[in-house]
Design a protein around this motif. Structure first.
Motif, PDB file in Angstrom:
ATOM      1  N   ALA A 113      66.992 -27.031 107.983  1.00 22.43           N
ATOM      2  CA  ALA A 113      67.240 -28.460 108.230  1.00 22.43           C
ATOM      3  C   ALA A 113      66.484 -29.324 107.228  1.00 22.43           C
ATOM      4  O   ALA A 113      67.014 -30.329 106.705  1.00 22.43           O
ATOM      5  CB  ALA A 113      66.835 -28.819 109.657  1.00 22.43           C
ATOM      6  N   ILE A 114      65.253 -28.945 106.928  1.00 20.43           N
ATOM      7  CA  ILE A 114      64.466 -29.687 105.940  1.00 20.43           C
ATOM      8  C   ILE A 114      65.075 -29.536 104.549  1.00 20.43           C
ATOM      9  O   ILE A 114      65.185 -30.508 103.788  1.00 20.43           O
ATOM     10  CB  ILE A 114      63.005 -29.185 105.955  1.00 20.43           C
ATOM     11  CG1 ILE A 114      62.359 -29.497 107.302  1.00 20.43           C
ATOM     12  CG2 ILE A 114      62.202 -29.802 104.816  1.00 20.43           C
ATOM     13  CD1 ILE A 114      60.988 -28.879 107.485  1.00 20.43           C
ATOM     14  N   ALA A 115      65.484 -28.315 104.211  1.00 15.33           N
ATOM     15  CA  ALA A 115      66.086 -28.068 102.894  1.00 15.33           C
ATOM     16  C   ALA A 115      67.360 -28.881 102.707  1.00 15.33           C
ATOM     17  O   ALA A 115      67.626 -29.397 101.607  1.00 15.33           O
ATOM     18  CB  ALA A 115      66.367 -26.574 102.731  1.00 15.33           C
ATOM     19  N   VAL A 116      68.161 -28.992 103.761  1.00 12.06           N
ATOM     20  CA  VAL A 116      69.409 -29.761 103.680  1.00 12.06           C
ATOM     21  C   VAL A 116      69.111 -31.229 103.417  1.00 12.06           C
ATOM     22  O   VAL A 116      69.745 -31.874 102.566  1.00 12.06           O
ATOM     23  CB  VAL A 116      70.233 -29.590 104.977  1.00 12.06           C
ATOM     24  CG1 VAL A 116      71.360 -30.615 105.039  1.00 12.06           C
ATOM     25  CG2 VAL A 116      70.806 -28.173 105.056  1.00 12.06           C
ATOM     26  N   MET A 117      68.133 -31.792 104.116  1.00 13.82           N
ATOM     27  CA  MET A 117      67.796 -33.212 103.904  1.00 13.82           C
ATOM     28  C   MET A 117      67.219 -33.449 102.512  1.00 13.82           C
ATOM     29  O   MET A 117      67.440 -34.504 101.918  1.00 13.82           O
ATOM     30  CB  MET A 117      66.810 -33.657 104.986  1.00 13.82           C
ATOM     31  CG  MET A 117      67.421 -33.726 106.374  1.00 13.82           C
ATOM     32  SD  MET A 117      66.336 -34.479 107.610  1.00 13.82           S
ATOM     33  CE  MET A 117      65.025 -33.247 107.689  1.00 13.82           C
ATOM     34  N   ASN A 118      66.487 -32.458 101.991  1.00 13.79           N
ATOM     35  CA  ASN A 118      65.960 -32.591 100.631  1.00 13.79           C
ATOM     36  C   ASN A 118      67.062 -32.483  99.584  1.00 13.79           C
ATOM     37  O   ASN A 118      67.027 -33.159  98.555  1.00 13.79           O
ATOM     38  CB  ASN A 118      64.897 -31.524 100.367  1.00 13.79           C
ATOM     39  CG  ASN A 118      63.614 -31.778 101.129  1.00 13.79           C
ATOM     40  OD1 ASN A 118      63.324 -32.916 101.496  1.00 13.79           O
ATOM     41  ND2 ASN A 118      62.831 -30.733 101.354  1.00 13.79           N
ATOM     42  N   GLN A 119      68.029 -31.618  99.851  1.00 12.15           N
ATOM     43  CA  GLN A 119      69.119 -31.403  98.890  1.00 12.15           C
ATOM     44  C   GLN A 119      70.105 -32.566  98.889  1.00 12.15           C
ATOM     45  O   GLN A 119      70.567 -32.994  97.822  1.00 12.15           O
ATOM     46  CB  GLN A 119      69.848 -30.095  99.237  1.00 12.15           C
ATOM     47  CG  GLN A 119      70.941 -29.695  98.263  1.00 12.15           C
ATOM     48  CD  GLN A 119      70.386 -29.270  96.922  1.00 12.15           C
ATOM     49  OE1 GLN A 119      69.307 -28.688  96.860  1.00 12.15           O
ATOM     50  NE2 GLN A 119      71.112 -29.543  95.849  1.00 12.15           N
ATOM     51  N   TRP A 120      70.415 -33.077 100.071  1.00 10.83           N
ATOM     52  CA  TRP A 120      71.387 -34.173 100.201  1.00 10.83           C
ATOM     53  C   TRP A 120      70.781 -35.265 101.101  1.00 10.83           C
ATOM     54  O   TRP A 120      70.960 -35.223 102.336  1.00 10.83           O
ATOM     55  CB  TRP A 120      72.696 -33.672 100.815  1.00 10.83           C
ATOM     56  CG  TRP A 120      73.355 -32.582 100.025  1.00 10.83           C
ATOM     57  CD1 TRP A 120      73.927 -32.666  98.803  1.00 10.83           C
ATOM     58  CD2 TRP A 120      73.526 -31.211 100.433  1.00 10.83           C
ATOM     59  NE1 TRP A 120      74.442 -31.463  98.409  1.00 10.83           N
ATOM     60  CE2 TRP A 120      74.216 -30.538  99.396  1.00 10.83           C
ATOM     61  CE3 TRP A 120      73.173 -30.484 101.573  1.00 10.83           C
ATOM     62  CZ2 TRP A 120      74.555 -29.197  99.455  1.00 10.83           C
ATOM     63  CZ3 TRP A 120      73.492 -29.144 101.633  1.00 10.83           C
ATOM     64  CH2 TRP A 120      74.175 -28.505 100.594  1.00 10.83           C
ATOM     65  N   GLU A 157      81.601 -32.022 104.566  1.00 12.76           N
ATOM     66  CA  GLU A 157      82.168 -31.914 103.220  1.00 12.76           C
ATOM     67  C   GLU A 157      82.103 -30.447 102.793  1.00 12.76           C
ATOM     68  O   GLU A 157      81.034 -29.929 102.477  1.00 12.76           O
ATOM     69  CB  GLU A 157      81.403 -32.809 102.255  1.00 12.76           C
ATOM     70  CG  GLU A 157      81.573 -34.296 102.534  1.00 12.76           C
ATOM     71  CD  GLU A 157      80.858 -35.171 101.523  1.00 12.76           C
ATOM     72  OE1 GLU A 157      80.271 -34.612 100.549  1.00 12.76           O
ATOM     73  OE2 GLU A 157      80.867 -36.404 101.693  1.00 12.76           O
ATOM     74  N   THR A 158      83.247 -29.801 102.789  1.00 11.70           N
ATOM     75  CA  THR A 158      83.293 -28.355 102.593  1.00 11.70           C
ATOM     76  C   THR A 158      82.821 -27.919 101.205  1.00 11.70           C
ATOM     77  O   THR A 158      82.417 -26.766 101.028  1.00 11.70           O
ATOM     78  CB  THR A 158      84.715 -27.821 102.824  1.00 11.70           C
ATOM     79  OG1 THR A 158      85.622 -28.530 101.960  1.00 11.70           O
ATOM     80  CG2 THR A 158      85.144 -28.036 104.268  1.00 11.70           C
ATOM     81  N   GLU A 159      82.842 -28.829 100.233  1.00 14.30           N
ATOM     82  CA  GLU A 159      82.389 -28.452  98.894  1.00 14.30           C
ATOM     83  C   GLU A 159      80.874 -28.188  98.858  1.00 14.30           C
ATOM     84  O   GLU A 159      80.362 -27.613  97.905  1.00 14.30           O
ATOM     85  CB  GLU A 159      82.755 -29.524  97.861  1.00 14.30           C
ATOM     86  CG  GLU A 159      82.142 -30.889  98.093  1.00 14.30           C
ATOM     87  CD  GLU A 159      83.019 -31.793  98.943  1.00 14.30           C
ATOM     88  OE1 GLU A 159      82.789 -33.015  98.911  1.00 14.30           O
ATOM     89  OE2 GLU A 159      83.934 -31.270  99.625  1.00 14.30           O
ATOM     90  N   LYS A 160      80.180 -28.580  99.907  1.00 11.11           N
ATOM     91  CA  LYS A 160      78.745 -28.335  99.973  1.00 11.11           C
ATOM     92  C   LYS A 160      78.416 -26.974 100.579  1.00 11.11           C
ATOM     93  O   LYS A 160      77.266 -26.524 100.516  1.00 11.11           O
ATOM     94  CB  LYS A 160      78.051 -29.413 100.823  1.00 11.11           C
ATOM     95  CG  LYS A 160      78.052 -30.796 100.194  1.00 11.11           C
ATOM     96  CD  LYS A 160      77.390 -31.797 101.127  1.00 11.11           C
ATOM     97  CE  LYS A 160      77.310 -33.163 100.418  1.00 11.11           C
ATOM     98  NZ  LYS A 160      77.259 -34.272 101.337  1.00 11.11           N
ATOM     99  N   TYR A 161      79.388 -26.310 101.158  1.00  8.52           N
ATOM    100  CA  TYR A 161      79.077 -25.151 101.981  1.00  8.52           C
ATOM    101  C   TYR A 161      78.579 -23.942 101.190  1.00  8.52           C
ATOM    102  O   TYR A 161      77.786 -23.141 101.694  1.00  8.52           O
ATOM    103  CB  TYR A 161      80.291 -24.764 102.830  1.00  8.52           C
ATOM    104  CG  TYR A 161      80.617 -25.770 103.909  1.00  8.52           C
ATOM    105  CD1 TYR A 161      79.807 -26.886 104.123  1.00  8.52           C
ATOM    106  CD2 TYR A 161      81.730 -25.625 104.725  1.00  8.52           C
ATOM    107  CE1 TYR A 161      80.108 -27.823 105.099  1.00  8.52           C
ATOM    108  CE2 TYR A 161      82.040 -26.556 105.715  1.00  8.52           C
ATOM    109  CZ  TYR A 161      81.216 -27.650 105.892  1.00  8.52           C
ATOM    110  OH  TYR A 161      81.504 -28.577 106.866  1.00  8.52           O
ATOM    111  N   GLY A 162      79.037 -23.791  99.953  1.00  7.58           N
ATOM    112  CA  GLY A 162      78.544 -22.689  99.130  1.00  7.58           C
ATOM    113  C   GLY A 162      77.050 -22.815  98.873  1.00  7.58           C
ATOM    114  O   GLY A 162      76.293 -21.840  98.969  1.00  7.58           O
ATOM    115  N   LEU A 163      76.612 -24.029  98.564  1.00  6.46           N
ATOM    116  CA  LEU A 163      75.194 -24.272  98.342  1.00  6.46           C
ATOM    117  C   LEU A 163      74.416 -24.223  99.663  1.00  6.46           C
ATOM    118  O   LEU A 163      73.272 -23.765  99.703  1.00  6.46           O
ATOM    119  CB  LEU A 163      75.001 -25.633  97.664  1.00  6.46           C
ATOM    120  CG  LEU A 163      73.603 -25.919  97.091  1.00  6.46           C
ATOM    121  CD1 LEU A 163      73.163 -24.800  96.156  1.00  6.46           C
ATOM    122  CD2 LEU A 163      73.596 -27.257  96.365  1.00  6.46           C
TER     123      LEU A 163
END
Length: 456
Positions: A113-120, A157-163
């Motif tokens: 959850a923290i990584a996701v907020m940092n990434q986006w 946004e499905t384009e984010k799912y790979g990352l």
């Protein structure tokens, strides 16, 4: 008194100097150990890709399913509720079922959850499925045990799912699968199989060879004992036990059992290092330290003979078992023969030489102590009477059936060692004894080394 004070000050000075050298090592090309490595560019996972490249129930991934958990089952108490406000829970059943998960799963999810907020920035992690109590998944699914989650981002946004899948790997999930264009599937090992989070260990019943060729169990081994090991030059030697990196009499852990063609059987945790080679040759330099979780039938290990020589032996089977007691002795040589099979004293990081170098201050201080006081400090784990009481208690537990007291029955493996015993409700409250220096190095390693160097 003054001599003792100066001796202790000298010890602290040597330890501080060694730590400083470790932190500034590598001033040549490359970042070196003392400089935080540059942020690695994450590579998005491909659709249908999974990591690691095993099936989900493989020992090198999340491991086998252990049975469905219902609200009325005793194992329901193993699940925890995740109230993290940075995670969006779909909870379409309106029962909070998606918030229930194992502790390991919760910890990985919160890191993600923290990584996701940092990434986006402004985007949150979303959980669409976690614990399943309604039977919506195939038989054997880890969703039934709270060990699996299906995730997306809250903006969908499905384009984010790979990352997102790669971020899940970085967050520590034991198996990540980009299984659908609309979600990522992640799962973890059972909590009890990763109870030893900061050390790789052997079970207490495993034996080492001490001076005089006597066999001694790890549960009765003490610092100062000399055990059979392999020197850096490839010679079988008696090496002093300096300390225990991890020692816990009552912790339960899942061990891999590597059985060789000549009947030797080495039990150790998957993230402990063992010397392996694909070719059964006599040259010990051809054997590399690898995580035990990567060992497979056909690989070769080194064993010692009665003449204090080493020879190769091929692994014929790899199995899994549970046992009580976790022990990780550190020897001067950095290696030890356990049940006659050569293993490293180190775990979690895949570089045996670097780990051995990092423990240089421990060896230095041990030698310094020996020179000053000309004696070795012995710290017996237990007295004979205490060990007898413990063995009696374990035997009593193993004889009980599951009359509302225990979750599982006890079984004996074919060697007669207790491979599993009733899991009491107090397991989660047992404390582990990990040496502070090992914890320090582990923390420094995560800060300064590439995460790929560590057990996934």
């Amino acid at each position: 008194m003054k001599q003792s004070l100066w001796a202790r000050l000298a010890q602290l000075g040597l330890l501080a100097a060694w730590t400083c050298v470790w932190l500034v090592q590598g001033c040549g090309p490359g970042p070196g150990y003392g400089i935080r490595s540059r942020t690695r560019r994450l590579t998005a996972m491909r659709y249908k890709q999974f990591f690691p490249n095993f099936s989900e129930n493989n020992l090198g991934a999340s491991g086998r399913a252990e049975g469905k958990i219902t609200r009325n089952s005793e194992r329901f108490n193993e699940l925890v509720c995740n109230y993290n406000t940075d995670v969006v829970f779909k909870d379409e059943e309106n029962t909070n079922a998606d918030r229930f998960m194992t502790k390991r799963c919760k910890d990985c999810l919160n890191r993600l959850a923290i990584a996701v907020m940092n990434q986006w920035p402004g985007v949150h992690l979303r959980v669409t499925e976690a614990w399943d109590e309604d039977g919506h998944h195939p038989t054997g699914s880890l969703h039934y045990e709270g060990r699996a989650v299906d995730i997306t981002t809250d903006d969908r946004e499905t384009e984010k799912y790979g990352l997102l899948a790669q971020l899940a790997v970085e967050a520590g999930f034991d198996w990540v699968h980009y299984e659908s264009k609309y979600h990522i599937h992640c799962s973890v090992k059972a909590d009890h199989s990763v109870a030893v989070e900061k050390g790789g260990c052997f079970p207490g019943w495993a034996r080492v060879t001490v001076a005089g060729g006597v066999q001694k169990s790890l549960s009765s081994l003490a610092p100062g004992d000399r055990v059979m090991a392999l020197s850096g030059t490839g010679q079988v030697v008696l090496s002093q036990v300096l300390l225990f990196l991890h020692r816990d009499r009552e912790s339960w852990a899942t061990f891999l059992s590597l059985e060789t063609e000549d009947g030797r059987r080495l039990a150790l945790t998957p993230h402990h290092l063992v010397f392996l080679s694909s070719h059964c040759r006599l040259d010990s330099s051809e054997y590399e330290a690898q995580f035990a979780g990567r060992a497979k039938a056909g690989d070769c290990v080194l064993i010692h003979t009665a003449e204090a020589q080493v020879r190769p032996s091929r692994i014929v089977s790899v199995s899994e078992e549970e046992s009580v007691g976790v022990y990780a002795p550190l020897t001067e040589a950095g290696s030890v023969f356990v049940e006659g099979v050569l293993a490293s004293c180190y775990a979690l990081m895949d570089d045996h030489r670097l780990a051995h170098w990092a423990f240089g201050p421990v060896r230095l201080l041990s030698s310094f102590n020996h020179l000053l006081w000309e004696e070795t400090r012995h710290e017996p784990l237990t007295t004979d009477s205490e060990r007898a009481r413990f063995e009696s208690r374990r035997s009593t537990l193993a004889a009980k059936d599951t009359a509302g007291v225990c979750a599982n029955n006890s079984t004996l493996n074919k060697q007669g060692h207790p491979s599993e015993a009733p899991r009491m409700g107090t397991r989660g409250t047992q404390t582990s004894d990990v040496h502070w220096y090992a914890e320090l190095l582990y923390s420094l390693g995560w800060a300064f080394l590439d995460s790929n160097s560590f057990y996934p």
